[in-house]
Enzyme design. Sequence first.
Site, PDB file in Angstrom:
ATOM      1  N   GLY A 239       0.757  -1.247   0.000  1.00 32.93           N
ATOM      2  CA  GLY A 239       0.000   0.000   0.000  1.00 32.93           C
ATOM      3  C   GLY A 239       0.782   1.288   0.000  1.00 32.93           C
ATOM      4  N   GLU A 275       4.073  -6.752   1.807  1.00 30.95           N
ATOM      5  CA  GLU A 275       3.569  -7.140   0.479  1.00 30.95           C
ATOM      6  C   GLU A 275       3.574  -5.941  -0.467  1.00 30.95           C
ATOM      7  OE1 GLU A 275      -0.390  -8.537   1.321  1.00 30.95           O
ATOM      8  OE2 GLU A 275       0.296 -10.248   2.503  1.00 30.95           O
ATOM      9  N   CYS A 346     -13.544   2.357 -28.979  1.00 31.52           N
ATOM     10  CA  CYS A 346     -14.790   3.097 -29.202  1.00 31.52           C
ATOM     11  C   CYS A 346     -15.533   3.371 -27.905  1.00 31.52           C
ATOM     12  CB  CYS A 346     -15.656   2.317 -30.177  1.00 31.52           C
ATOM     13  SG  CYS A 346     -14.764   2.073 -31.706  1.00 31.52           S
ATOM     14  N   TYR A 375       0.271  -2.417 -12.264  1.00 32.99           N
ATOM     15  CA  TYR A 375      -1.146  -2.398 -12.633  1.00 32.99           C
ATOM     16  C   TYR A 375      -1.348  -1.862 -14.053  1.00 32.99           C
ATOM     17  CZ  TYR A 375      -1.291  -3.056  -7.608  1.00 32.99           C
ATOM     18  OH  TYR A 375      -1.059  -3.517  -6.338  1.00 32.99           O
TER      19      TYR A 375
HETATM   20  N1  LLP Z   1      -1.453  -7.040  -0.546  1.00 31.21           N
HETATM   21  C1  LLP Z   1      -2.767  -7.167  -0.819  1.00 31.21           C
HETATM   22  C2  LLP Z   1      -3.568  -8.124  -0.049  1.00 31.21           C
HETATM   23  C3  LLP Z   1      -3.340  -6.385  -1.844  1.00 31.21           C
HETATM   24  O1  LLP Z   1      -4.631  -6.531  -2.119  1.00 31.21           O
HETATM   25  C4  LLP Z   1      -2.534  -5.474  -2.572  1.00 31.21           C
HETATM   26  C5  LLP Z   1      -3.105  -4.657  -3.643  1.00 31.21           C
HETATM   27  C6  LLP Z   1      -1.167  -5.393  -2.244  1.00 31.21           C
HETATM   28  C7  LLP Z   1      -0.665  -6.182  -1.227  1.00 31.21           C
HETATM   29  C8  LLP Z   1      -0.225  -4.478  -2.963  1.00 31.21           C
HETATM   30  O2  LLP Z   1      -0.572  -3.134  -2.810  1.00 31.21           O
HETATM   31  P1  LLP Z   1       0.413  -1.996  -3.353  1.00 31.21           P
HETATM   32  O3  LLP Z   1       1.691  -2.088  -2.550  1.00 31.21           O
HETATM   33  O4  LLP Z   1       0.665  -2.249  -4.787  1.00 31.21           O
HETATM   34  O5  LLP Z   1      -0.331  -0.759  -3.118  1.00 31.21           O
HETATM   35  N2  LLP Z   1      -5.176  -1.619  -9.585  1.00 31.21           N
HETATM   36  C9  LLP Z   1      -5.059  -0.542  -8.616  1.00 31.21           C
HETATM   37  C10 LLP Z   1      -4.429  -0.998  -7.321  1.00 31.21           C
HETATM   38  C11 LLP Z   1      -5.120  -2.190  -6.697  1.00 31.21           C
HETATM   39  C12 LLP Z   1      -4.453  -2.709  -5.464  1.00 31.21           C
HETATM   40  C13 LLP Z   1      -4.973  -4.051  -5.097  1.00 31.21           C
HETATM   41  N3  LLP Z   1      -4.352  -4.669  -3.980  1.00 31.21           N
HETATM   42  C14 LLP Z   1      -4.287   0.615  -9.254  1.00 31.21           C
HETATM   43  O6  LLP Z   1      -3.922   0.521 -10.415  1.00 31.21           O
HETATM   44  O7  LLP Z   1      -4.075   1.641  -8.608  1.00 31.21           O
END
Ligand code: LLP
Length: 422
Positions: A239, A275, A346, A375
Amino acid sequence: MRHFDFRNGEMYAEDVALSKIAAEVGTPVYVYSTATFERHYKVFSEVFSDVQALVAYSVKANSNIAVLATLAKMGCGADVVSGGELIRALSAGIPGSKIVFSGVGKTQNEMKLALDAGIRIFNVESLPELHALNDTAGSLGKKAPIAFRVNPDISAGGHEKISTGKAENKFGIAWDKAEEAYALAASLDHIDVKGVDVHIGSQIDSLDPFRRTIEKIGDLIGRLRKSGHNIQSFDIGGGLGIPYGNNEKIPPHPSEYGAMVKEATRGLDVELIFEPGRMVSGNSGVLLSKVIYAKETGTRNFLIIDAAMNDLIRPALYDAFHDIEPVKAPGADFEEKLYDVVGPVCETGDTFTKGRSLPPMSADDLLVFHTAGAYGAAQASQYNTRPLVPEVMVNGDVYEVIRERPSIEDILKTERIPDWLT
Ligand code: LLP
């Protein structure tokens, strides 16, 4: 150091000119930098080198096996959310002992796969899932190591589509039901309670929600231990936000995040699990695209490019901002123009940006979307029968295509006209 930068008037990825990749592989194409992946993983993992910690890269952010293999070589683990991601991680060389399995809807087939691979831990999100895991482990004569993902009911800001830590979100065990869930888990024969897990959202730009979450979970760990549970690990999720070039607030650097986490978890005596997804892969990739037409309507200047919402859906889905730059550095005297950059799909939603100030561009000019390594390709589709966008990995002065562009025949091969129509 930026690994996507101008040299002799044109943009390079490390030591490879993007114009060369465009000419040889075609556009649109994602281009990744090995050195950036390595640097980001190192920056994050080194912060925690003096405590017991596992960095489990969140595979969903960019799941190409070349990316995973690059990280595996540096000792990185994986956070997976499907059997498919698990198989990717294993085939890229990440051992089961460094894999954590998250997700609200794990099937028993996926659980079996993970138990056979000897994964580190299951992050369990509901009681029905706990029972299914107990049954699956029992049928294999095994014990499944688990943490519960608890929902701390903390708002982490950011876009509502990526917020996960509020009570109304579908994720995790409700805060006030957590202790009951642990008591139940401890009574099951094929479950081994090992830890606590949390993940509150994505692109978080302040330490405060992380700190409040850690404090809340710290208290919970204390109570669980008092009730006799042997809590050995605390998975803080991912996150941490990254700069996209338009942030109202620059997210904290991993070193600030790390200092806060270490301070807030001091004395908890747990192994920390992280993570991170975006933090590792976001700035490690660009989407390279070509202008098809520059269309001026009198009221708007459109750049119609060969990338579309199916290749990079973030702007359409989350109103996300990506910095756009031409691959050829503009000359000394130019006047920026306000462009709407759009794809050929489109739908009006196939708009990457409106009224963006950019150097003048015309047909066949190349441009990049920065910070597209997370992403981006992972969320691409073949909408409008546009072949899945290919991916290229650069390493110094060499590159390889790490996902090929399928032909239309490849796409049609998976489809059938039923017997009754032929
Ligand atoms: N752990 C879990 C359980 C998660 O659901 C996620 C992301 C992460 C770790 C990694 O989060 P990060 O460090 O990347 O913020 N598609 C969206 C983001 C969706 C995030 C989903 N879960 C975007 O393009 O902004």
